[in-house]
Motif scaffolding. Structure first.
Motif, mmCIF file in Angstrom:
data_model
loop_
_atom_site.group_PDB
_atom_site.id
_atom_site.type_symbol
_atom_site.label_atom_id
_atom_site.label_comp_id
_atom_site.label_asym_id
_atom_site.label_seq_id
_atom_site.Cartn_x
_atom_site.Cartn_y
_atom_site.Cartn_z
ATOM 1 N N PRO A 185 35.445 34.150 -36.394
ATOM 2 C CA PRO A 185 34.234 35.401 -36.104
ATOM 3 C C PRO A 185 33.551 35.323 -34.815
ATOM 4 O O PRO A 185 33.289 36.611 -34.257
ATOM 5 N N PHE A 186 34.296 35.072 -33.416
ATOM 6 C CA PHE A 186 33.651 33.941 -32.392
ATOM 7 C C PHE A 186 34.693 35.434 -31.301
ATOM 8 O O PHE A 186 34.173 36.726 -30.812
ATOM 9 N N PHE A 187 36.043 35.495 -32.576
ATOM 10 C CA PHE A 187 37.160 36.726 -31.154
ATOM 11 C C PHE A 187 36.572 37.992 -31.848
ATOM 12 O O PHE A 187 36.312 39.113 -30.820
ATOM 13 N N SER A 188 36.200 38.671 -33.021
ATOM 14 C CA SER A 188 35.649 39.571 -33.381
ATOM 15 C C SER A 188 34.455 40.278 -33.359
ATOM 16 O O SER A 188 34.347 41.073 -32.515
ATOM 17 N N GLY A 189 33.244 39.265 -33.439
ATOM 18 C CA GLY A 189 31.856 39.448 -33.502
ATOM 19 C C GLY A 189 31.566 38.762 -31.964
ATOM 20 O O GLY A 189 30.418 39.719 -31.736
ATOM 21 N N VAL A 190 31.973 38.562 -31.245
ATOM 22 C CA VAL A 190 31.644 38.126 -29.457
ATOM 23 C C VAL A 190 32.064 38.116 -28.399
ATOM 24 O O VAL A 190 32.061 39.029 -27.506
ATOM 25 N N PHE A 191 33.984 37.932 -28.885
ATOM 26 C CA PHE A 191 34.729 38.173 -26.733
ATOM 27 C C PHE A 191 34.896 40.302 -27.603
ATOM 28 O O PHE A 191 34.232 40.346 -26.458
ATOM 29 N N MET A 192 35.771 40.671 -28.541
ATOM 30 C CA MET A 192 36.205 41.599 -28.689
ATOM 31 C C MET A 192 34.457 42.426 -28.368
ATOM 32 O O MET A 192 35.180 43.779 -27.479
ATOM 33 N N GLU A 193 33.527 42.630 -29.228
ATOM 34 C CA GLU A 193 32.950 43.476 -29.105
ATOM 35 C C GLU A 193 32.295 43.616 -27.026
ATOM 36 O O GLU A 193 31.718 44.158 -27.396
ATOM 37 N N ARG A 194 32.235 42.317 -27.132
ATOM 38 C CA ARG A 194 31.463 42.110 -25.464
ATOM 39 C C ARG A 194 32.280 42.893 -24.569
ATOM 40 O O ARG A 194 32.249 43.981 -23.739
ATOM 41 N N MET A 195 33.724 43.064 -24.661
ATOM 42 C CA MET A 195 35.270 43.422 -23.862
ATOM 43 C C MET A 195 34.620 45.057 -24.227
ATOM 44 O O MET A 195 34.672 45.547 -23.188
ATOM 45 N N VAL A 196 34.865 45.491 -25.027
ATOM 46 C CA VAL A 196 34.371 46.967 -24.978
ATOM 47 C C VAL A 196 33.386 47.492 -24.722
ATOM 48 O O VAL A 196 33.473 48.766 -24.158
ATOM 49 N N ASP A 197 32.917 46.580 -24.802
ATOM 50 C CA ASP A 197 31.031 47.091 -24.594
ATOM 51 C C ASP A 197 31.114 47.228 -22.716
ATOM 52 O O ASP A 197 30.762 48.428 -21.516
ATOM 53 N N PHE A 198 31.276 46.324 -22.116
ATOM 54 C CA PHE A 198 32.047 46.510 -20.473
ATOM 55 C C PHE A 198 33.119 47.377 -20.159
ATOM 56 O O PHE A 198 32.619 48.551 -19.467
#
Length: 464
Positions: free
Chosen positions: A45-58
């Protein structure tokens, strides 16, 4: 225990970055390792919902800035414009002022929008020749280039198109010209302190009978006497970027208003855009596009010779830089969501009650840990900007001051030994950490002091 998990994760990332491994791979590994040690069931959940979300936002916000900056720097280099600017500046100052000449030419190039990495490659051949002619130790050249390229024009001087001055705009609804007087005074403080130190080091070397040195590697070949473009033409693209950046910063909000609504033009199902968060980014992007076009127009014959290969190299570099920073941004988002980070944040807040000092310390620490100004600042602002805004509102501190403090703090301890720009600079100049990092670290200390200098200026005199 929660704090130890975060420290372990950060130490692991620093170690692999210092060893030369890509943070694109190891930032998510380090982040998810911390999640696993906290609660194994939360890893995916942290990989998909936090790490990837924030990476894509940047990537969504800043990829175009990285890309256009890399292409602009590349065309400035292959057109001969960078060499022309360097040669002209050195001619004006002469070998007696070799250190000042190198600092000024680096500052002109970076403030004009040329990538920091490109500046190192462009200036080194001239810098080495000038230091040799002036009999200044070559080991001082990396610190001289670092002062000109990695400090005051990167994040202090208002209007800088470098990414470190652009990132805060989307968090504080400011533009790249935020807190112009603070930025100017802070930049001058760093410039003067750095120049005084380097000249003191030069004088000590002369007293000790130390010259340029022998048996150096990566010495530049004698190719810098080629016919170069006229300086007035070479400076023009930099002027275009600077002037347009300022003009568009003022014009974009007037043209689009506070929000852009797609539905007004018949496009439904698309979210509205908050223009204040995008003004500085759009201004830099458009300025860089027109800067690139101006170089192509004035130097088409030189650029076309190897255009495809050179531009592909620039694009690859931009992709790598963007993904590196975006991975660190995702890493920071994961760490910031863990219990240990909340404890660290509370500790910093209790230790430093002043919101500006709190912001400066937090960003400086994270930039040092990640070895990246943009990465450390992005991590801090993604998690703390709302706190900074609310605290600043209580004390009547303008958002512009938050912007300038954040930007300058990011360019503080980021240049620790594992920083990618420092490693690249040493490779280009053919020197080692043992030979040159001592002087570079002093530059790091001076620019770290610069952010606290502007906090003092604001606190005592209310300068913005």
């Amino acid at each position: 225990m929660d704090i130890l998990i975060i420290l372990f994760s950060l130490s692991f990332l620093i170690f692999v970055a210092y060893k030369g491994y890509s943070v694109i791979l190891f930032a998510p590994i380090a982040a998810l390792m911390a999640v696993f040690l906290t609660s194994p069931s939360l890893v995916m959940p942290f990989f998909s919902g936090v790490f990837m979300e924030r990476m894509v936002d940047f990537i969504k916000l800043y990829f175009a800035v990285f890309l256009l900056g890399a292409i602009f720097g590349k065309v400035i280099a292959i057109s001969g414009f960078a060499k022309s600017i360097t040669a002209f500046t050195i001619k004006i100052f002469g070998k007696r002022n070799a250190i000042l000449a190198i600092v000024v030419v680096c500052a002109v190039l970076t403030y004009g929008g040329v990538s920091l990495f490109v500046v190192a490659f462009a200036v080194y051949p001239f810098g080495a020749e000038l230091f040799r002619a002036a009999d200044i130790p070559k080991r001082m050249l990396p610190a001289t280039i670092a002062l000109g390229a990695f400090t005051f024009t990167m994040d202090a001087f208002p209007g800088s198109p470098q990414i470190q001055n652009i990132i805060p705009t989307s968090f504080f609804q400011t533009d790249s010209w935020a807190a112009p007087w603070l930025g100017l005074f802070g930049g001058l403080f760093i410039f003067l302190a750095g120049i005084i130190y380097l000249h003191w080091r030069k004088r000590k070397a002369i007293e000790n009978g130390e010259g340029y040195g022998n048996d150096h590697i990566n010495e530049p070949v004698d190719e810098i006497h080629e016919t170069l473009p006229k300086p007035i033409i070479a400076f023009l693209p930099l002027i275009i970027v600077g002037v347009l950046n300022k003009a568009l910063t003022d014009l974009i909000p007037k043209y689009y208003g506070e929000q852009f609504e797609f539905s007004l033009f018949g496009f439904n199902g698309i979210d509205n855009l908050e223009i204040s968060k995008l003004t500085a980014i759009w201004a830099v992007q458009i300025s860089l596009v027109l800067g690139i076009l101006s170089v192509v127009i004035f130097a088409f014959s030189q650029i076309r010779r190897n255009f495809i290969a050179e531009i592909n190299t620039a694009i690859n570099g931009a992709l790598l830089a963007t993904l590196n920073t975006a991975s660190e941004y995702g890493f920071g988002a994961v760490i910031a969501a863990l219990p240990g980070f909340q404890s660290v944040s509370e500790l910093i807040s209790k230790t430093f009650n002043n919101v500006l000092v709190n912001e400066a310390v937090t960003i400086t620490i994270l930039s040092g840990i990640t070895g990246s100004a943009s990465g450390g600042m992005s991590i801090a602002l993604a998690t703390m900007h709302e706190t900074y805004l609310s605290e600043a509102l209580k004390f009547g501190i303008p958002n512009e001051v938050l912007h300038r403090v954040a930007s300058m703090a990011s360019g503080g301890m980021d240049t620790l030994p594992h920083n990618g720009a420092i490693i690249t600079l040493l490779v280009v100049t053919g020197l080692t950490h043992k030979q040159s990092y001592g002087d570079i670290f002093v530059m790091t200390g001076i620019k770290t002091a610069g952010v606290f200098f502007i906090i003092l200026l604001y606190t005592v005199f209310g300068i913005v």
